[in-house]
Design a protein around this motif. Structure first.
Motif, PDB file in Angstrom:
ATOM      1  N   ASP A 137       0.811  -1.218   0.000  1.00  0.00           N
ATOM      2  CA  ASP A 137       0.000   0.000   0.000  1.00  0.00           C
ATOM      3  C   ASP A 137       0.843   1.267   0.000  1.00  0.00           C
ATOM      4  O   ASP A 137       0.305   2.380   0.049  1.00  0.00           O
ATOM      5  CB  ASP A 137      -0.954   0.002   1.205  1.00  0.00           C
ATOM      6  CG  ASP A 137      -0.206  -0.030   2.541  1.00  0.00           C
ATOM      7  OD1 ASP A 137       1.044  -0.052   2.542  1.00  0.00           O
ATOM      8  OD2 ASP A 137      -0.880  -0.058   3.597  1.00  0.00           O
ATOM      9  N   GLY A 138       2.165   1.145  -0.037  1.00  0.00           N
ATOM     10  CA  GLY A 138       3.043   2.310  -0.072  1.00  0.00           C
ATOM     11  C   GLY A 138       3.524   2.771   1.281  1.00  0.00           C
ATOM     12  O   GLY A 138       4.314   3.716   1.366  1.00  0.00           O
TER      13      GLY A 138
ATOM     14  N   PHE B 293      20.554  13.536   1.557  1.00  0.00           N
ATOM     15  CA  PHE B 293      19.495  12.818   0.847  1.00  0.00           C
ATOM     16  C   PHE B 293      18.400  12.334   1.789  1.00  0.00           C
ATOM     17  O   PHE B 293      17.212  12.346   1.435  1.00  0.00           O
ATOM     18  CB  PHE B 293      20.116  11.629   0.107  1.00  0.00           C
ATOM     19  CG  PHE B 293      19.132  10.834  -0.711  1.00  0.00           C
ATOM     20  CD1 PHE B 293      18.640  11.330  -1.903  1.00  0.00           C
ATOM     21  CD2 PHE B 293      18.691   9.592  -0.279  1.00  0.00           C
ATOM     22  CE1 PHE B 293      17.732  10.607  -2.664  1.00  0.00           C
ATOM     23  CE2 PHE B 293      17.787   8.857  -1.026  1.00  0.00           C
ATOM     24  CZ  PHE B 293      17.301   9.366  -2.227  1.00  0.00           C
ATOM     25  N   ASP B 294      18.759  11.906   2.999  1.00  0.00           N
ATOM     26  CA  ASP B 294      17.771  11.339   3.914  1.00  0.00           C
ATOM     27  C   ASP B 294      17.174  12.364   4.864  1.00  0.00           C
ATOM     28  O   ASP B 294      16.440  12.000   5.779  1.00  0.00           O
ATOM     29  CB  ASP B 294      18.399  10.196   4.719  1.00  0.00           C
ATOM     30  CG  ASP B 294      17.345   9.261   5.314  1.00  0.00           C
ATOM     31  OD1 ASP B 294      16.294   9.070   4.663  1.00  0.00           O
ATOM     32  OD2 ASP B 294      17.554   8.736   6.422  1.00  0.00           O
ATOM     33  N   ASP B 295      17.489  13.647   4.670  1.00  0.00           N
ATOM     34  CA  ASP B 295      16.847  14.673   5.493  1.00  0.00           C
ATOM     35  C   ASP B 295      15.334  14.612   5.288  1.00  0.00           C
ATOM     36  O   ASP B 295      14.852  14.516   4.152  1.00  0.00           O
ATOM     37  CB  ASP B 295      17.369  16.064   5.124  1.00  0.00           C
ATOM     38  CG  ASP B 295      18.779  16.301   5.625  1.00  0.00           C
ATOM     39  OD1 ASP B 295      19.258  15.489   6.448  1.00  0.00           O
ATOM     40  OD2 ASP B 295      19.409  17.289   5.212  1.00  0.00           O
ATOM     41  N   GLY B 296      14.594  14.679   6.408  1.00  0.00           N
ATOM     42  CA  GLY B 296      13.139  14.614   6.308  1.00  0.00           C
ATOM     43  C   GLY B 296      12.642  13.299   5.761  1.00  0.00           C
ATOM     44  O   GLY B 296      11.639  13.278   5.031  1.00  0.00           O
ATOM     45  N   ASP B 297      13.329  12.199   6.102  1.00  0.00           N
ATOM     46  CA  ASP B 297      12.950  10.863   5.618  1.00  0.00           C
ATOM     47  C   ASP B 297      12.899  10.805   4.089  1.00  0.00           C
ATOM     48  O   ASP B 297      11.993  10.226   3.487  1.00  0.00           O
ATOM     49  CB  ASP B 297      11.592  10.442   6.197  1.00  0.00           C
ATOM     50  CG  ASP B 297      11.640  10.267   7.701  1.00  0.00           C
ATOM     51  OD1 ASP B 297      12.695   9.848   8.212  1.00  0.00           O
ATOM     52  OD2 ASP B 297      10.633  10.559   8.369  1.00  0.00           O
TER      53      ASP B 297
ATOM     54  N   ARG C 200      10.615   8.409   1.440  1.00  0.00           N
ATOM     55  CA  ARG C 200       9.689   8.960   0.448  1.00  0.00           C
ATOM     56  C   ARG C 200       9.944   8.365  -0.937  1.00  0.00           C
ATOM     57  O   ARG C 200       9.008   8.049  -1.667  1.00  0.00           O
ATOM     58  CB  ARG C 200       9.815  10.483   0.393  1.00  0.00           C
ATOM     59  CG  ARG C 200       9.298  11.194   1.627  1.00  0.00           C
ATOM     60  CD  ARG C 200       9.011  12.665   1.319  1.00  0.00           C
ATOM     61  NE  ARG C 200      10.191  13.320   0.758  1.00  0.00           N
ATOM     62  CZ  ARG C 200      11.149  13.895   1.482  1.00  0.00           C
ATOM     63  NH1 ARG C 200      11.071  13.859   2.802  1.00  0.00           N
ATOM     64  NH2 ARG C 200      12.164  14.481   0.900  1.00  0.00           N
ATOM     65  N   VAL C 201      11.220   8.222  -1.287  1.00  0.00           N
ATOM     66  CA  VAL C 201      11.527   7.616  -2.582  1.00  0.00           C
ATOM     67  C   VAL C 201      11.077   6.160  -2.603  1.00  0.00           C
ATOM     68  O   VAL C 201      10.500   5.679  -3.596  1.00  0.00           O
ATOM     69  CB  VAL C 201      13.035   7.718  -2.877  1.00  0.00           C
ATOM     70  CG1 VAL C 201      13.369   6.987  -4.173  1.00  0.00           C
ATOM     71  CG2 VAL C 201      13.462   9.172  -2.970  1.00  0.00           C
ATOM     72  N   LEU C 202      11.329   5.435  -1.506  1.00  0.00           N
ATOM     73  CA  LEU C 202      10.938   4.028  -1.449  1.00  0.00           C
ATOM     74  C   LEU C 202       9.427   3.872  -1.525  1.00  0.00           C
ATOM     75  O   LEU C 202       8.924   2.916  -2.141  1.00  0.00           O
ATOM     76  CB  LEU C 202      11.484   3.388  -0.171  1.00  0.00           C
ATOM     77  CG  LEU C 202      11.159   1.906   0.034  1.00  0.00           C
ATOM     78  CD1 LEU C 202      11.737   1.066  -1.104  1.00  0.00           C
ATOM     79  CD2 LEU C 202      11.680   1.420   1.381  1.00  0.00           C
TER      80      LEU C 202
END
Length: 654
Positions: A554-555, A605-609, A613-615
């Protein structure tokens, strides 16, 4: 050499021009090219392919593309990429944009941007830093093209405007070419078009060879300035063929009418033939005849010759008897002249030979011969440095292949994808991975990152990966494996410290700086067991490593482990593991800090999760597509290439 494979991304989006004018939707294509001699030809192919693709999209401005515009765009691209390769030698980023401007008289323009990663070097032909210039301006201060090349003179002739932008670690040269909106047959060219075409043809025409030059310029100021420029251009080049190409352009036509450079095969025995690496002639039509004459027999200097000049016969071949004119005197400069050979040395070893010649003269002036001798010494240092880097990079690649598994196991009911990109610094990286079977219908996976890089990191990787396999196959649980690996790393570090103390004692108490570093290791380790109804049961533990992420169909995304301390730091640690089921359609992602800590200015890149978000956008994708999308997002996050190893592991339950 094989052609460079091109990777092109085309997007259509709103934006603003370099000059800040408002405009409508624009097309943009971009690619990156290595800083090697093949880059200009690859750039030309890229531009033609991009223009053809845009025309096929049916964009109104693109429909107005003319053959002349395409030729101008290819020519400007070729000159700018060549300039970047020769004077920077770094990776070259190329962007081609189509910009449409509204208003009472709509117009469009092609904007070309060529970016290198060596901003300390001024662009050849522009010492001022270059603000935009219009097509009606005669570029001021551009040197004689026979001395420095035609690059920016040609750009200034063909472009409506051009300029240079400096950013931290980057230098971008851009050029703007107007798009003619053709409706029906092409209109007769106006005077401006004719003038631009004639000027471009003049710049591109082969340059006649020089028969006269002013050697008085090599006085107490001219010679040191030339040698300083040569040292600056040759220093830091990591490819010996590029070093030879730059050397040829520096020698001809400033000091000679033609030159040739042979390089000895590295590690070759007494019978090894030197390689003709570069042939350069001030008259472009003379290059191939000269190369043909020189390829017949490599130039070899006697063993006792030092670094000084050696007079040799001019290598121009005599014409065949049946073609030689019987009633004409020999043409001056065709087969007469003077030639000098110089041995290239570095580190006390012969690395090659430089042959230079002047046509129509009896000898090369002593002052010029002395200057060339000094230049060849610097050339030897550059060739030696390039070969040392190549040796180091080759050893690192071989060592890296030996430290990584040649093949990873396939897990029943699970598809896996691995991405590993070592940073391009010529040393072995600290990231490693593994997937292997274990007794009891178990499969284990590993993603690790050793602190630092180079030999110390290779030592830890060479210890950790076989230890992990051994401990896993002995039947220890996930947490127990990490406990024992931590103890082994600490013991090994203690033994290394004791050995260093003995070395200090043997040196009379003098501290030795051997570049050693603490053997810390971050690790994601887990095992999976297939379930009867489909999917697998996962048990994972993370020791100082970026936490693995679990993606549901479901994301939704959540961390799949708890943070724990690095391995090899603290002795009394009891590592814990987390257990969960990877149901069909679920995806587990593990990455190293080369992904999460990828920087773009002050941002990571991983700032703010950012990774989560990309995954989340990868829901429903198979493992390889998920890995490819994340890899692409990491590269697109910043303009410069990653400066750390990038590794990621994807497990997708079928």
């Amino acid at each position: 050499m094989a052609p460079i494979p091109l990777q092109r991304d085309t997007v259509q989006r709103p934006g603003t021009t370099r000059a800040g004018y408002a405009h409508g939707p624009r097309l943009a294509s971009r690619t990156s090219l290595p800083g090697i001699p093949l880059a200009p030809s690859a750039a030309r192919r890229f531009v033609r392919a991009a223009l053809a693709e845009w025309t096929g999209l049916g964009v109104p401005a693109a429909v107005g593309f003319s053959d002349r515009l395409a030729d101008d765009a290819v020519t400007v691209t070729n000159e700018l990429v060549t300039n970047a390769v020769v004077h920077a030698g770094t990776t070259v980023d190329l962007v081609l944009r189509l910009e449409e401007e509204g208003g009472d008289e709509p117009s469009a323009a092609l904007v070309l941007e060529v970016t290198d990663h060596h901003p300390a070097r001024p662009v050849s032909g522009d010492e001022s830093g270059g603000s935009g210039r219009t097509e009606t301006e005669e570029p001021a201060g551009l040197p004689d093209p026979a001395e420095y090349g035609r690059g920016l003179q040609l750009v200034a002739t063909l472009a409506e405007s051009w300029g240079i932008t400096y950013r931290t670690g980057l230098k971008t040269v851009w050029a703007r070419l107007p798009v003619d909106d053709w409706s029906g047959p092409p209109a007769p060219p106006d005077q401006d078009s004719l003038r631009r075409g004639l000027r471009a043809a003049e710049i591109l025409a082969p340059t006649a060879r020089r028969t006269e030059r002013d050697d008085a310029v090599w006085d107490s100021r001219g010679a040191p300035a030339f040698l300083a420029e040569a040292s600056d251009l040759l220093a830091g080049q990591l490819d010996e063929d590029l070093v030879a190409a730059i050397a040829g352009q520096l020698l001809v036509p400033r000091l000679a009418d033609w030159c040739a450079i042979w390089l000895e095969a590295e590690g070759g025995g007494p019978g090894a033939e030197p390689r003709l690496a570069r042939v350069w002639h001030s008259d472009e039509t003379g290059t191939e005849p000269l190369r043909t004459a020189l390829e017949r027999e490599p130039l070899r200097l006697p063993a006792g010759v030092g670094s000084g000049p050696v007079s040799v016969p001019v290598p121009w071949p005599a014409p065949p008897a049946d073609e030689a004119p019987q009633d004409e005197a020999p043409q001056p400069g065709a087969r007469d002249g003077a030639a000098l050979a110089f041995r290239i040395t570095g580190g006390g070893r012969a690395l090659g030979t430089v042959l230079v010649g002047r046509e129509g003269v009896a000898q090369v002036p002593d002052a010029v011969a002395s200057l060339i001798e000094d230049f060849v010494r610097r050339l030897g240092l550059a060739v030696g440095a390039a070969r040392a880097y190549t040796r180091q990079a080759t050893i690192s690649r071989i060592l890296q292949r030996g430290l990584l598994p040649s093949k990873v196991a396939e897990i029943p009911g699970v598809t896996s994808a691995l991405v590993y990109e070592p940073s391009d610094d010529g040393v072995v990286g600290g990231d490693f991975y593994d997937i292997f079977p274990c007794p009891g219908d178990r499969w284990c996976f590993v993603l690790g990152d050793v602190q630092g890089s180079g030999p110390e990191a290779a030592v830890v990787t060479g210890l950790a990966r076989p230890w992990l396999r051994l401990l896993s196959r002995e039947g220890f649980g996930v947490g127990e494996v990490l406990d024992r690996l931590n103890r082994l790393l600490l013991d090994d570090a203690m033994e290394a410290a004791e050995a260093a103390a003995l070395m200090v004692a043997a040196a009379g108490g003098q501290q030795l700086h051997d570049g050693s570093q603490s053997r810390f290791l971050s690790l994601l380790y887990g095992e999976v067991v297939p379930l009867p109804g489909g999917g697998v049961r996962c048990t994972v533990a993370s020791a100082g490593h970026p936490l693995p992420l679990l993606l549901r169909p479901d994301g939704s995304v959540r961390p799949a482990a708890e943070p724990q301390v690095l391995l090899g730091v603290v002795e009394d640690v009891a590592y814990e593991s987390q257990v969960f089921d990877l149901a069909p359609g679920d995806t587990l992602l593990g990455v190293t800090d080369g992904v999460t800590e990828r920087r773009s200015g002050p941002l990571m890149f991983d700032d703010g999760d950012g990774l989560a978000r990309v995954l989340a956008g990868c829901a429903g994708l198979p493992a390889d597509a998920t890995a490819e999308r994340i890899q692409r997002a990491v590269h697109e996050f910043a303009e410069q290439p990653p400066d750390d190893d990038v590794a990621l592991l994807v497990l997708h339950a079928d």
